[in-house]
Design a protein around this motif. Sequence first.
Motif, mmCIF file in Angstrom:
data_model
loop_
_atom_site.group_PDB
_atom_site.id
_atom_site.type_symbol
_atom_site.label_atom_id
_atom_site.label_comp_id
_atom_site.label_asym_id
_atom_site.label_seq_id
_atom_site.Cartn_x
_atom_site.Cartn_y
_atom_site.Cartn_z
ATOM 1 N N PRO A 118 -14.154 40.325 36.884
ATOM 2 C CA PRO A 118 -12.908 41.093 36.974
ATOM 3 C C PRO A 118 -12.419 41.611 35.627
ATOM 4 C CG PRO A 118 -12.492 38.748 37.323
ATOM 5 C CD PRO A 118 -13.969 38.935 37.368
ATOM 6 N N GLU A 119 -12.764 40.938 34.533
ATOM 7 C CA GLU A 119 -12.349 41.414 33.219
ATOM 8 C C GLU A 119 -13.023 42.745 32.883
ATOM 9 O OE1 GLU A 119 -13.224 38.235 30.562
ATOM 10 O OE2 GLU A 119 -11.824 36.836 31.509
ATOM 11 N N GLY A 120 -14.327 42.810 33.083
ATOM 12 C CA GLY A 120 -15.041 44.061 32.844
ATOM 13 C C GLY A 120 -14.584 45.146 33.793
ATOM 14 N N TRP A 155 -18.039 41.761 24.836
ATOM 15 C CA TRP A 155 -19.249 40.933 24.829
ATOM 16 C C TRP A 155 -19.550 40.444 23.419
ATOM 17 C CZ3 TRP A 155 -23.592 42.409 22.008
ATOM 18 C CH2 TRP A 155 -24.654 41.499 22.062
ATOM 19 N N GLY A 156 -19.364 41.315 22.413
ATOM 20 C CA GLY A 156 -19.639 40.949 21.032
ATOM 21 C C GLY A 156 -18.793 39.781 20.565
ATOM 22 N N LEU A 157 -17.521 39.741 20.990
ATOM 23 C CA LEU A 157 -16.668 38.625 20.602
ATOM 24 C C LEU A 157 -17.080 37.340 21.335
ATOM 25 C CD1 LEU A 157 -13.086 40.109 20.165
ATOM 26 C CD2 LEU A 157 -14.724 39.379 18.442
ATOM 27 N N THR A 158 -17.597 37.484 22.545
ATOM 28 C CA THR A 158 -18.154 36.310 23.234
ATOM 29 C C THR A 158 -19.328 35.754 22.443
ATOM 30 O OG1 THR A 158 -17.559 37.279 25.375
ATOM 31 C CG2 THR A 158 -19.110 35.452 25.399
ATOM 32 N N GLY A 196 -7.432 42.471 24.110
ATOM 33 C CA GLY A 196 -6.956 41.199 24.639
ATOM 34 C C GLY A 196 -8.066 40.386 25.279
ATOM 35 N N ILE A 197 -8.884 41.048 26.076
ATOM 36 C CA ILE A 197 -9.993 40.353 26.728
ATOM 37 C C ILE A 197 -11.006 39.888 25.688
ATOM 38 C CG2 ILE A 197 -12.000 40.710 28.222
ATOM 39 C CD1 ILE A 197 -10.179 42.342 30.047
ATOM 40 N N GLY A 198 -11.232 40.727 24.669
ATOM 41 C CA GLY A 198 -12.145 40.320 23.603
ATOM 42 C C GLY A 198 -11.666 39.073 22.888
ATOM 43 N N LEU A 199 -10.371 39.009 22.603
ATOM 44 C CA LEU A 199 -9.803 37.855 21.914
ATOM 45 C C LEU A 199 -9.982 36.570 22.722
ATOM 46 C CD1 LEU A 199 -6.473 39.322 20.476
ATOM 47 C CD2 LEU A 199 -8.531 38.700 19.203
#
Length: 273
Positions: free
Chosen positions: A137-139, A25-28, A167-170
Amino acid sequence: MEQIITYFESIDPILAAFYATLFTWGLTAAGAALVFLFKGYNRAVFDGMLGFTGGVMVAASFWSLLAPGIEMSPGDGFVKVIPAVVGFALGALFLYGLDKVLPHLHINFKESEKEGVKTPWHKTTLLVLAITLHNIPEGLAVGVLFGGVAAGFDGATIGGAVALAIGIGLQNFPEGFAVSMPIRRQGASKWKSFMYGQSSALVEPIAAVIGAWAVMTFQPVLPYALSFAAGAMIFVVVEEVIPETQQDKYTDIATLGFIGGFIVMMTLDVGLG
């Protein structure tokens, strides 16, 4: 990196899943914050970032979810792959159902092309809901992996769960930008655009906690849950992410971005998992 993995091994898996998805979430939010620095965006770069997002999601679906799910399934031959088949199909059908019900509008699409039930909601809200839809689905995937580690399943590792979260954060970074900038171009203030952009990923910690709890409580569902998350992610890539990159003339750049995202996620998973 070893210190991070050791830390996650030492805490409650549900808490670990929550912390990991706070990172995503932080990278979002960081991506959404670019709206304070830029007045517009380069469409070629934008499509390349969307392609990167798709590549990460496809690679994560196999390396982080399907492959471990098949590995930990009992039986041999066709019997061994049944949980993956069932879970994958259910995950895709789940997102298909949400796609038909939840009002949303994909990035780069016209307002007349909004999907879901008819609603008078503003285009801004529909854009946020579109990204929120594929953050579920990512979470869930991150939470399920952490829950699998706690349950002691072979093939589920803290390193793999951390790699998936990274990976999801990126790929969440460009997603935050992809939401906040179009909203800004519609006339919203920078602050409001940022708030909408970062809020699209708030569902990830919720889904992660639910996923980790479910696997720890009902351990036999893990192979199905991993494949479920994979099916949901692949549905999102094919139905949403790839079409969004094909709306302009930069399809080759988007394709190269996809390849780059796949390579990054594969490398993370193999290297850390």
